[in-house]
Design a protein around this motif. Structure first.
Motif, PDB file in Angstrom:
ATOM      1  N   TYR A  53       0.964  -1.292  -0.045  1.00 43.79           N
ATOM      2  CA  TYR A  53      -0.130   0.002   0.082  1.00 43.79           C
ATOM      3  C   TYR A  53       0.919   1.307   0.036  1.00 43.79           C
ATOM      4  CZ  TYR A  53      -3.740  -3.104   1.202  1.00 43.79           C
ATOM      5  OH  TYR A  53      -4.689  -4.231   1.237  1.00 43.79           O
ATOM      6  N   GLU A  54       2.125   1.230   0.324  1.00 52.99           N
ATOM      7  CA  GLU A  54       2.714   2.390   0.617  1.00 52.99           C
ATOM      8  C   GLU A  54       4.014   2.471  -0.302  1.00 52.99           C
ATOM      9  OE1 GLU A  54       3.916   2.479   4.696  1.00 52.99           O
ATOM     10  OE2 GLU A  54       1.701   2.887   5.294  1.00 52.99           O
ATOM     11  N   LEU A 101       6.426   9.578  -2.117  1.00 46.82           N
ATOM     12  CA  LEU A 101       6.916  10.014  -0.926  1.00 46.82           C
ATOM     13  C   LEU A 101       5.997   9.163   0.521  1.00 46.82           C
ATOM     14  CD1 LEU A 101       7.830  13.602  -1.245  1.00 46.82           C
ATOM     15  CD2 LEU A 101       9.316  11.730  -1.218  1.00 46.82           C
ATOM     16  N   ILE A 102       6.438   8.833   1.350  1.00 40.21           N
ATOM     17  CA  ILE A 102       5.622   8.387   2.378  1.00 40.21           C
ATOM     18  C   ILE A 102       5.919   8.824   3.674  1.00 40.21           C
ATOM     19  CG2 ILE A 102       5.196   6.105   1.232  1.00 40.21           C
ATOM     20  CD1 ILE A 102       7.258   4.869   3.514  1.00 40.21           C
ATOM     21  N   ILE A 109       9.616  10.754   3.017  1.00 43.82           N
ATOM     22  CA  ILE A 109      10.763  10.302   2.712  1.00 43.82           C
ATOM     23  C   ILE A 109      10.183   9.230   1.249  1.00 43.82           C
ATOM     24  CG2 ILE A 109      10.957   8.408   4.213  1.00 43.82           C
ATOM     25  CD1 ILE A 109      14.108   8.660   3.955  1.00 43.82           C
ATOM     26  N   SER A 110      11.476   9.242   0.449  1.00 46.10           N
ATOM     27  CA  SER A 110      11.135   8.085  -0.485  1.00 46.10           C
ATOM     28  C   SER A 110      11.313   6.760  -0.036  1.00 46.10           C
ATOM     29  CB  SER A 110      11.921   8.185  -1.688  1.00 46.10           C
ATOM     30  OG  SER A 110      11.857   7.212  -2.683  1.00 46.10           O
ATOM     31  N   PRO A 111      10.154   5.956  -0.219  1.00 44.09           N
ATOM     32  CA  PRO A 111      10.484   4.547   0.436  1.00 44.09           C
ATOM     33  C   PRO A 111      11.593   3.673   0.043  1.00 44.09           C
ATOM     34  CG  PRO A 111       8.608   4.470  -1.210  1.00 44.09           C
ATOM     35  CD  PRO A 111       9.103   5.898  -1.004  1.00 44.09           C
ATOM     36  N   MET A 112      11.958   2.718   0.820  1.00 42.10           N
ATOM     37  CA  MET A 112      12.742   1.611   0.510  1.00 42.10           C
ATOM     38  C   MET A 112      14.235   2.149   0.457  1.00 42.10           C
ATOM     39  SD  MET A 112      11.066  -1.272   0.488  1.00 42.10           S
ATOM     40  CE  MET A 112      12.169  -2.135  -0.479  1.00 42.10           C
ATOM     41  N   ILE A 113      14.731   3.456   0.369  1.00 42.37           N
ATOM     42  CA  ILE A 113      16.102   3.689   0.270  1.00 42.37           C
ATOM     43  C   ILE A 113      16.674   3.379   1.653  1.00 42.37           C
ATOM     44  CG2 ILE A 113      17.476   5.978   0.267  1.00 42.37           C
ATOM     45  CD1 ILE A 113      15.510   7.277  -1.741  1.00 42.37           C
ATOM     46  N   LEU A 114      16.312   3.760   2.787  1.00 45.58           N
ATOM     47  CA  LEU A 114      16.945   3.339   4.069  1.00 45.58           C
ATOM     48  C   LEU A 114      17.103   1.876   4.263  1.00 45.58           C
ATOM     49  CD1 LEU A 114      15.559   6.114   6.560  1.00 45.58           C
ATOM     50  CD2 LEU A 114      17.632   6.223   4.947  1.00 45.58           C
ATOM     51  N   LEU A 156      15.556  16.433   3.829  1.00 44.57           N
ATOM     52  CA  LEU A 156      14.246  16.356   3.477  1.00 44.57           C
ATOM     53  C   LEU A 156      13.429  17.809   3.600  1.00 44.57           C
ATOM     54  CD1 LEU A 156      13.496  13.237   5.979  1.00 44.57           C
ATOM     55  CD2 LEU A 156      14.067  13.309   3.645  1.00 44.57           C
ATOM     56  N   ASP A 157      12.642  17.809   2.769  1.00 43.70           N
ATOM     57  CA  ASP A 157      11.569  19.109   2.803  1.00 43.70           C
ATOM     58  C   ASP A 157      10.621  18.939   3.737  1.00 43.70           C
ATOM     59  OD1 ASP A 157      13.388  20.052   0.682  1.00 43.70           O
ATOM     60  OD2 ASP A 157      12.194  19.003  -0.797  1.00 43.70           O
ATOM     61  N   ASP A 158      10.095  20.136   4.286  1.00 42.25           N
ATOM     62  CA  ASP A 158       8.875  20.138   5.216  1.00 42.25           C
ATOM     63  C   ASP A 158       7.877  19.880   4.360  1.00 42.25           C
ATOM     64  OD1 ASP A 158      10.348  20.853   7.343  1.00 42.25           O
ATOM     65  OD2 ASP A 158      10.550  23.072   6.552  1.00 42.25           O
TER      66      ASP A 158
END
Length: 337
Positions: free
Chosen positions: A198-199, A204-205, A244-249, A335-337
């Protein structure tokens, strides 16, 4: 199309007003000059539109330069003669000033009109070419944007099956070894699977959900490798609105576990923090297994590097260090606000 028509009307109104203001210097009657220019303007409309909508596309854009110059020269000469006839008719029959009408049919008068035509042709051509370049750049931007979207989607699809396979394999092995721990891993995995379905497809999540996802993954791996792994974590608690963009971390953390796997004890240190300037900092350090390949290669890190360059250009720093039997990754994202 409606906007285009409006822009053209505005252009010709401004042209009439400004050119009449120049002629006013010679004739001292702005209303009369404006009326005369309005009556004689059809010739100018013809040369302008023939040039930008016929000659340019058919000849100049197709690199038929000689044909373009030839047709343009003929068009300008015909327009000059027609424009002169319009002025002759206006002055001779409309305001009965035959001497002025004769002037515009003379060589000097035609040269004056030719100058006006050349200025208009050059000006209208410049506007048209600038407009074409603007639209082409917009189209290229859209194409590039679509290509990047497709590339990002492809990168996500490459990572997700790999990640899910590893997690299922871990649970399968633990269910054989310890049923209670296997159940705990299965519960954590269900939350991770929900995140995947779902995410992860979103651009961005919420950072809060990504952190929760990281903790579930680390929890599964900690249970799986409890006998061999010494895992130290310092992951912040976060309840704010950053995304944040998912899966990068996760890809970087997964890489730390993947390259540590061996039959000997190993250590993994994971730290995630956020400073006051919205700089998210992930630090991972892991032992390097003897059989591990080049630790800076592989689909995981390669995809992370590419996604960072696409999603966070000039807003990230990725540092990879290999020191003896240790491999360290430091990622900082603004990260942007």
């Amino acid at each position: 199309m409606k906007k285009e028509v409006v822009y053209h009307i505005i252009f010709w109104i401004l042209y009439l007003l400004l050119w009449s203001a120049q002629d006013y210097v010679y004739f001292n009657d702005y209303t009369a000059v404006l009326l005369r220019n309005a009556i004689t303007i059809p010739s100018l409309l013809a040369i302008a539109y023939i040039n930008v909508y016929v000659l340019l596309p058919k000849f100049l854009f197709k690199k038929k330069y000689h044909l373009y110059l030839g047709f343009l020269l003929v068009s300008i000469l015909l327009t000059t003669f027609t424009y002169a006839l319009n002025h002759y008719a206006y002055f001779t029959y409309f305001i009965t000033n035959k001497s002025m009408g004769d002037f515009f049919m003379s060589t000097q008068g035609m040269l004056a009109l030719l100058t006006e035509i050349l200025v208009l042709v050059g000006f209208s051509m410049s506007i048209f070419l600038l407009r074409e370049r603007y639209y082409k750049e917009k189209i290229l931007e859209e194409i590039q944007k679509k290509k990047l979207e497709i590339e990002l989607k492809s990168l996500k699809e490459q990572m997700n099956p790999h990640f899910l396979f590893n997690s299922l394999n871990s649970i399968y092995m633990m269910l054989d070894k310890d049923l209670d721990k296997g159940k705990e891993m299965l519960l954590r995995f269900s939350d991770m699977l929900s995140h995947q379905i779902y995410e992860v497809s979103q651009d961005l999540i919420p950072l809060e959900k990504e952190i929760e996802h990281l903790k579930n993954y680390i929890g599964i791996e900690s249970i799986r490798h409890n006998n061999l792994a010494t895992i130290e974590t310092d992951i912040m608690e976060y309840k704010g609105g950053l995304k944040i963009s998912p899966m990068i971390l996760l890809s970087l953390i997964e890489n730390a576990f993947k390259h540590s796997l061996d039959n000997e004890p190993y250590q993994i240190n994971i730290k995630l923090s956020l400073n006051s300037e919205n700089h998210l900092i992930l630090e991972t350090e892991n032992s390097i297994a003897n059989k591990s390949k080049n630790d800076s290669s592989g689909i995981g890190l390669a995809n992370v590097k590419r996604r960072l360059s696409l999603i966070y250009p000039e807003k990230h720093e990725l540092e990879l260090k290999k020191e003896k039997a240790r491999f360290k990754v430091i990622l900082k994202i603004t990260l942007d606000d």
